[in-house]
Design an enzyme around this catalytic site. Structure first.
Site, PDB file in Angstrom:
ATOM      1  N   HIS A  80       0.930  -1.125   0.060  1.00  0.00           N
ATOM      2  CA  HIS A  80      -0.106  -0.022   0.049  1.00  0.00           C
ATOM      3  C   HIS A  80       0.813   1.199   0.115  1.00  0.00           C
ATOM      4  CE1 HIS A  80      -3.606   2.341   0.847  1.00  0.00           C
ATOM      5  NE2 HIS A  80      -2.641   3.075   1.509  1.00  0.00           N
ATOM      6  N   CYS A  81       0.886   2.093  -1.174  1.00  0.00           N
ATOM      7  CA  CYS A  81       1.579   3.090  -1.050  1.00  0.00           C
ATOM      8  C   CYS A  81       1.071   4.419  -0.570  1.00  0.00           C
ATOM      9  CB  CYS A  81       1.966   3.274  -2.629  1.00  0.00           C
ATOM     10  SG  CYS A  81       3.060   4.741  -2.833  1.00  0.00           S
ATOM     11  N   VAL A  82       1.507   4.984   0.484  1.00  0.00           N
ATOM     12  CA  VAL A  82       0.878   6.308   1.062  1.00  0.00           C
ATOM     13  C   VAL A  82       1.195   7.386   0.361  1.00  0.00           C
ATOM     14  CG1 VAL A  82       0.380   5.807   3.582  1.00  0.00           C
ATOM     15  CG2 VAL A  82       3.000   5.924   2.566  1.00  0.00           C
ATOM     16  N   ASN A  85      -1.444   7.104  -2.089  1.00  0.00           N
ATOM     17  CA  ASN A  85      -2.673   6.791  -1.540  1.00  0.00           C
ATOM     18  C   ASN A  85      -3.489   5.832  -2.151  1.00  0.00           C
ATOM     19  OD1 ASN A  85      -4.542   6.983   0.467  1.00  0.00           O
ATOM     20  ND2 ASN A  85      -5.713   8.527  -0.431  1.00  0.00           N
ATOM     21  N   ASN A  86      -2.926   4.614  -2.566  1.00  0.00           N
ATOM     22  CA  ASN A  86      -3.560   3.246  -3.150  1.00  0.00           C
ATOM     23  C   ASN A  86      -2.875   2.238  -2.998  1.00  0.00           C
ATOM     24  OD1 ASN A  86      -5.246   2.150  -4.695  1.00  0.00           O
ATOM     25  ND2 ASN A  86      -4.911   3.144  -6.911  1.00  0.00           N
TER      26      ASN A  86
END
Ligand SMILES: [Zn+2]
Ligand SMILES: [Zn+2]
Length: 243
Positions: A80-82, A85-86
């Site tokens: 999950h890439c902050v 945001n996805n």
């Protein structure tokens, strides 16, 4: 022309960012669950058969993971890439890779242009052939250390920014290389991390003579096919599954 390059890269970079953050990473729904179950085999090490996601109440396909941020199960979950945001999964891994790549090239281009500008300033001012007098009154020919010091005092913001951009390029480049390695060996970040933990826990519990844990990545199909798996369009993937 060279000065236009960062702007073109920025445009491509923004495009990849938007695609990456808005694209469906590979959400496992009731309608695609059956076909996604058939996409990858369970390797019996990192992915066991018959494990049900407690939240979504569906059997987890191999290589999938439930994301607690997005509250969905994602097919071929990477991480999950902050930043975007996805989740990064089967369908948007290619955008993430392009995003990272354009970002690295952009930072490198800015660093190169800035360096070229500073070199031009030095050459135009004929500074290299001059000399300076130090605190003790002795005359020295201009050397590289003095030059950097002089440039820093003349253009503090530019030299400071250059240092920052070079550092950024190195960090992004390293991360880009790591992702390339994962892509070429057909591993997701999730699997890379899981395997490290798996290996660690088995080192502690196994007898000394069995220490060597043999794990073969069953998803790797050779460098070229591994790359293709990331870059083929989801439409092709969907069509194949419908057959
Ligand atoms: Zn789930
Ligand atoms: Zn997520």
């Amino acid at each position: 022309m060279l000065l236009l390059l960062p702007y073109l890269l920025l445009l491509g970079n923004m495009g990849c960012f938007i695609l990456c953050s808005c694209a469906n990473p590979g959400i496992i729904t009731k309608s695609n669950h059956a076909s996604l179950m058939k996409t990858y085999a369970y390797d019996g090490v990192l992915f066991q058969e018959g494990i049900v996601c407690a939240t979504c109440n569906v059997e987890k396909p191999a290589r999938s993971k439930h994301c607690s941020f997005c509250d969905i199960c994602v097919h071929r979950f990477d991480h999950h890439c902050v930043w975007v945001n996805n989740c990064i999964g089967a369908f948007n891994a290619k955008y993430f890779f392009l995003y990272l790549f354009t970002l690295t090239v952009m930072a490198a281009t800015i660093a190169i242009i800035t360096t070229a500008f500073l070199i031009q300033v030095v050459l135009l001012s004929n500074m290299m052939h001059g000399s300076y007098i130090d605190d003790h009154g002795q005359e020295h020919a201009v050397e590289i250390f003095f030059l950097i010091q002089h440039l820093f005092l003349t253009f503090p913001r530019i030299v400071f920014m250059l240092g920052f951009v070079i550092l950024l390029t190195l960090i992004l480049g390293a991360y880009c290389c790591f992702n390339l390695y994962l892509a070429l060996t057909n591993q997701t970040f999730n699997e890379w991390y899981k395997f490290r933990r798996y290996r660690h826990s088995h080192h502690l519990t196994l007898q000394p003579c069995d220490r060597k844990v043999v794990y073969k990545n069953v998803y790797a199909k050779g460098v070229w096919m591994n790359l293709k798996e990331i870059f083929k369009s989801p439409a092709v993937l969907e069509r194949k599954k419908k057959k």
